[in-house]
Design an enzyme around this catalytic site. Structure first.
Site, mmCIF file in Angstrom:
data_model
loop_
_atom_site.group_PDB
_atom_site.id
_atom_site.type_symbol
_atom_site.label_atom_id
_atom_site.label_comp_id
_atom_site.label_asym_id
_atom_site.label_seq_id
_atom_site.Cartn_x
_atom_site.Cartn_y
_atom_site.Cartn_z
ATOM 1 N N ARG A 52 -22.595 18.905 -41.413
ATOM 2 C CA ARG A 52 -23.439 17.709 -41.441
ATOM 3 C C ARG A 52 -23.733 17.146 -40.061
ATOM 4 N NH1 ARG A 52 -21.218 18.340 -46.120
ATOM 5 N NH2 ARG A 52 -19.464 18.913 -44.838
ATOM 6 N N THR A 53 -22.707 16.977 -39.255
ATOM 7 C CA THR A 53 -22.919 16.255 -37.999
ATOM 8 C C THR A 53 -23.909 17.005 -37.120
ATOM 9 O OG1 THR A 53 -20.716 15.325 -38.163
ATOM 10 C CG2 THR A 53 -21.769 15.208 -36.008
ATOM 11 N N LYS A 82 -14.302 31.134 -21.211
ATOM 12 C CA LYS A 82 -13.948 31.752 -19.925
ATOM 13 C C LYS A 82 -13.135 30.813 -19.050
ATOM 14 C CE LYS A 82 -18.338 34.278 -19.925
ATOM 15 N NZ LYS A 82 -19.642 34.393 -19.249
ATOM 16 N N ARG A 103 -18.659 17.827 -30.063
ATOM 17 C CA ARG A 103 -17.490 17.694 -30.947
ATOM 18 C C ARG A 103 -16.381 18.509 -30.316
ATOM 19 N NH1 ARG A 103 -17.388 18.310 -37.385
ATOM 20 N NH2 ARG A 103 -18.030 16.144 -37.091
ATOM 21 N N HIS A 131 -14.909 9.026 -34.677
ATOM 22 C CA HIS A 131 -16.163 9.653 -35.126
ATOM 23 C C HIS A 131 -17.167 8.509 -35.304
ATOM 24 C CE1 HIS A 131 -18.900 12.453 -36.742
ATOM 25 N NE2 HIS A 131 -18.185 13.009 -37.691
HETATM 26 C C1 NCD Z 1 -15.637 14.638 -40.952
HETATM 27 C C2 NCD Z 1 -15.118 15.019 -39.595
HETATM 28 O O1 NCD Z 1 -15.533 16.039 -39.016
HETATM 29 O O2 NCD Z 1 -14.318 14.254 -39.088
HETATM 30 N N1 NCD Z 1 -16.784 15.349 -41.305
HETATM 31 C C3 NCD Z 1 -18.006 14.829 -40.959
HETATM 32 O O3 NCD Z 1 -18.360 14.759 -39.800
HETATM 33 N N2 NCD Z 1 -18.773 14.356 -41.938
HETATM 34 C C4 NCD Z 1 -14.614 14.631 -42.013
HETATM 35 C C5 NCD Z 1 -13.763 15.838 -42.235
HETATM 36 O O4 NCD Z 1 -13.899 16.865 -41.570
HETATM 37 O O5 NCD Z 1 -12.925 15.751 -43.127
#
Ligand code: NCD
Length: 310
Positions: A52-53, A82, A103, A131
């Protein structure tokens, strides 16, 4: 330079502005998008799995006429494999793109990237820490589902220790008025003391409720999260909590009418599939809202319309 690193950055006026801009972006998306970010490039660099993100940021950018360059499995396929530092990675990507969504599995690493960056850096999840854009989506979803963000009983269920989504949401809810939080988790996965201190300092009421049935009965929002198995120190520690909780349809049916069941997703087994049919099941709508909120954020950052520096 403005970045999005932590929910701390968002005071209430800015938050309300983001919610209303997300509403406008919903209409823009429904009309097929526009070209206000034409010629701009977003880089998405993900050192951890994501559906999703990453895809909703990329979709948001494209709905506004922008372009995307992406490193989807950066831990394996970028020069990090590397031994390149995240600072050097930023120094390169800032000449390829106008903003970067990162991320990363290590808390604080994305802030290190931001410290050397001349372009906006967005935290798309840093380890068990934060997040922030997910929390903004969650608040937007609460407003859409309940019609308000104030005076709500919010029950957070699941892995509250390693889950960055419930941590960020709890901290963001200090900007709402009259929030009462309830925490439901195995004892090993309780909300961390630093978040509890943050809530106390802001005067947000919070209680721990071991019984999920009791916890959902009074809730306006039930926010369920999966066990963050990738963050456990050992297989034994994970085995102790696997399958420890589940929101079943029988329990979900006892929820108030007009309440909402949310989940940042991915879901594993903590919400039974037959809950999906209930009117309260808001998690797929929540995921869709991600595009609108991220359109609003990208536009604010790339068009420099708002100062996001706290
Ligand atoms: C979450 C995350 O990556 O922290 N997912 C997301 O971005 N919607 C929740 C999860 O991974 O459980």
């Amino acid at each position: 330079m403005e970045h999005i690193l932590s929910v701390d950055q968002f005071d209430r006026p800015l938050l309300l502005q983001i919610l209303s801009r997300a509403d406008q972006m919903r209409l823009t998306a429904e009309r097929g998008g526009d070209n206000r970010l034409a010629g701009r490039i977003l880089a998405t660099v993900f050192y951890e799995p994501s559906t999703r993100t990453r895809l909703s940021f990329e979709s948001a950018m494209m709905r506004l006429g922008g372009n995307v360059v992406s490193s989807e499995m950066a831990a394996e396929t970028s020069s990090a494999a590397k031994g390149e530092s995240i600072e050097d990675t930023v120094r390169i990507i800032e000449s390829y793109a106008d903003a970067i969504v990162f991320r990363h599995p290590v808390a604080g690493e994305i802030s290190r990237a931001a410290a050397v960056s001349s372009i906006p850096i967005i935290n798309g999840g840093d380890g068990p820490s934060e997040h922030p854009t997910q929390a903004l989506i969650d608040l937007y979803t609460i407003q859409r589902e309940l019609g308000r963000i104030d005076n709500l009983n919010v029950t957070l269920v699941g892995d509250l220790k390693y889950g960055r989504a419930p941590r960020s949401l709890a901290m963001l809810l200090t900007r709402a008025e009259g929030t009462a939080l309830q925490f439901v988790s195995p004892p090993q996965l309780e909300m961390s003391p630093d978040v509890l201190e943050h809530l106390d300092a802001a005067g947000v009421a919070h209680t721990t409720e071991p019984d999920i049935e009791r916890a959902v009965a009074t809730a306006d929002v039930v926010y369920v999260t999966r066990i963050q198995k990738e963050r456990f120190p050992s297989q034994e520690a994970l085995a102790e909590v696997e399958g420890a909780y589940q929101l079943t349809a029988a329990v979900a049916r006892t929820m108030k009418s007009g309440s909402a069941i949310m989940h940042p997703l991915p879901r594993v087994d903590e919400i039974a599939p037959d809950v999906d049919e209930l009117p309260q099941a808001a998690y797929f709508r929540q995921a869709r809202n991600g595009v609108y909120v991220r359109m609003a954020l990208l536009n604010m950052l790339m068009n420099r319309q708002v100062d996001l520096t706290a």
